[in-house]
Design an enzyme around this catalytic site. Structure first.
Site, PDB file in Angstrom:
ATOM      1  N   SER A 191     -52.736  73.430  74.459  1.00 30.05           N
ATOM      2  CA  SER A 191     -52.632  74.365  75.586  1.00 30.05           C
ATOM      3  C   SER A 191     -51.935  73.717  76.780  1.00 30.05           C
ATOM      4  CB  SER A 191     -54.015  74.910  75.973  1.00 30.05           C
ATOM      5  OG  SER A 191     -54.878  73.862  76.347  1.00 30.05           O
ATOM      6  N   ASP A 228     -54.748  65.652  79.264  1.00 28.17           N
ATOM      7  CA  ASP A 228     -53.732  66.373  78.486  1.00 28.17           C
ATOM      8  C   ASP A 228     -52.502  66.694  79.336  1.00 28.17           C
ATOM      9  OD1 ASP A 228     -55.752  66.223  76.652  1.00 28.17           O
ATOM     10  OD2 ASP A 228     -55.823  68.362  76.186  1.00 28.17           O
TER      11      ASP A 228
END
Lengths: 346, 346
Positions: B124, B167
């Site tokens: 994502s 991330d």
């Protein structure tokens, strides 16, 4: 020779001559619940005796030779002086009893064991303890668990070079033993009536000595990583002791699982051991881990008694051998028996 | 609006009107090499970008709607104001670019990704970073990796509630990132040319949030055991960083193996993950471990480039999916392209 030993030794030969008897003894195997490997560097470990036993019978024999026979290891006779071979450690344990008794005796010893050898279950210490206990019983020499442990430790020194002493202590005392290198083993007060241990053998042979050396080498290379891990393992063993004393087996199981991960971090697990560990956990064990040196050997699962069969079934298809065993509250035990049939014919 | 942003925003609409173009961008997936779970409580972690990428293309569109389409997630249009649905986080990243640009624009965004979703590979964040980078490129707004990371982090906040930020940092910067909660991520200077990562998916779905919560609950129950373990993990991450900087991948692999055991101690491994980890090690990986939350998801094996195929073959029969990937030195990248065919017909 002190007065007490002298007193015990008196009347020894007359007993043997008057009433030829047979003495039998048994001693339990051991399973390390938490702390293996870490114990080598001073962390505590906890081991329990399991009701999978070695047995010995001792009978008086003419002369002063000690003849030891075993279905697996054959037969050998030992006189005064040095010896060798696979049965020699058993003789060393018997010799320790002779020293305490203040004299030698001719003996015929038969040993047998249900404890898988080379699986980290203390088979050699249990055989030595049973042989020592049977010999002492035959000679009419009462022995404390400590004295049996010392005889078994002498045998272990022949087998392992520098044994930790945990196996002789567990097989002699029974129950649960808290062990720390350099300190006297302590018996933990715990009631194991509601639980069973399920042991599963990976069927993979390995060298305990080589594994211990490899772990120490890893620790030497990464001290900043492994020293706190050893600290964690030491605290885990203390916490497991207190959970055992409270009968809090759910916590003991959880701590066993954590301890297993720490052993994996030390590099002593493998695919088969992990398969066994997770099969046991998934079948409802309170905890499951490598027991002993790892690299092969066995895993131990702690289960509620009513779950033990289910856990054992889950393991039986993937393990070389599966054993359900209660914790043995009894350590080495011995008894006298008249033995007219086995009286020497001479 | 500061002067620099004002300057960037000037001429924006004229650029779009004069030269209808398409911008494309891509951003890499991430793999945690060491430190997952422990990072939640302040230990460092190291993650690397891998050359498995998310891609986005952005084209100017009439009006001020942003229409985002994805083969897997369908299509949705977002105007000013709140939104929802699976594509909303991507829009949030685009909105961050609008804020920097000082104005909205009508856009048609297409996203696609080779990164397995829900596998702890930062899918994502990579999609959001690619969307942000493509949008910024189309608007003529130069962005630093930090600015792309901030846009992706805004999207992650929608997805994860309280994301760690690892991330977005990895997908924006590329290479290896040293990350510590509350500190700015640092890029580690390392040359990954000689190694490959082999990723194997267990095929088991799990909830990262539930696993993180369970680990924290275990730590709360056994602080005296887990705190030194966390200390060991923190020291391990520092040592892994220094080994990476030296190109000492043998040590990195060994530390990954130790870290895997620590994750097993935290209770986030299972039979399938262990099967994959040991298959990779036995096939010659330098190290293999769970990557990400565990409980399912993926394992990562670090291999010399020449061994990667062999390790992947060993895993392919037992994993739901196996990926060989070099470390991606590049983070999010973007480029402009004339796009006459996709010019709005109006």
């Amino acid at each position: 020779m002190n007065a007490s030993i002298e007193k015990r030794a008196q009347g020894l030969s007359s007993t043997l001559l008057e009433t030829p008897v047979k003495a039998s003894a048994s001693a339990p195997g051991k399973v390390i619940l938490v702390g293996e490997h870490f114990v080598v560097e001073g962390s505590p470990a906890i081991a329990v005796a399991v009701d999978v036993r070695a047995r010995a019978t001792a009978e008086a024999a003419e002369g002063d030779l000690v003849t030891i026979s075993s279905r697996e290891l054959g037969e050998a006779s030992f006189g005064p002086g040095a010896g060798g071979g696979p049965l020699y450690p058993v003789y060393v344990a018997v010799q320790e009893i002779f020293k305490r008794a203040g004299r030698r005796a001719g003996l015929r010893l038969t040993i047998e064991s249900d404890i898988p050898p080379g699986a980290g279950m203390g088979s050699s210490a249990a055989v030595a303890a049973a042989a020592a206990a049977a010999t002492a019983r035959l000679l009419g020499l009462p022995l404390s668990p400590d004295e049996i442990a010392q005889a078994a430790l002498a045998a272990e020194t022949i087998v392992h070079g520098k044994p930790s002493g945990i196996d002789p202590a567990v097989t002699s005392y029974g129950g649960a033993i808290y062990f720390k290198r350099g300190a006297k083993p302590e018996r933990i007060s715990a009631d194991f009536g509601r639980v069973r241990l399920v042991l599963a053998d990976s069927g993979i042979q390995r060298s305990t000595g080589a594994l211990v050396a490899r772990v120490l080498e890893t620790k030497r290379r990464h001290p900043e990583v492994l020293e706190p891990l050893y600290k964690a393992a030491a605290n885990l063993a203390e916490k497991a002791r207190s959970a055992l004393e409270k009968g809090d087996f759910a916590t003991v199981g959880e701590l066993m699982n954590i301890n297993h991960g720490m052993l994996s971090a030390l590099g002593v697990s493998n695919a088969k051991l992990e398969e066994l560990v997770y099969a046991a956990r998934e079948a409802g064990a309170l905890g499951a881990k490598i027991t002993g040196a790892g690299g092969g050997g066995m895993i131990v699962a702690l289960c509620w008694s009513e779950d033990a069969e289910r856990v054992a079934r889950a393991l039986s298809g993937i393990a070389a051998r599966t054993i359900i065993a209660p914790v043995s509250e009894k350590g080495a035990t011995s008894a006298l028996a008249r033995a007219p049939t086995s009286r020497p014919s001479s």
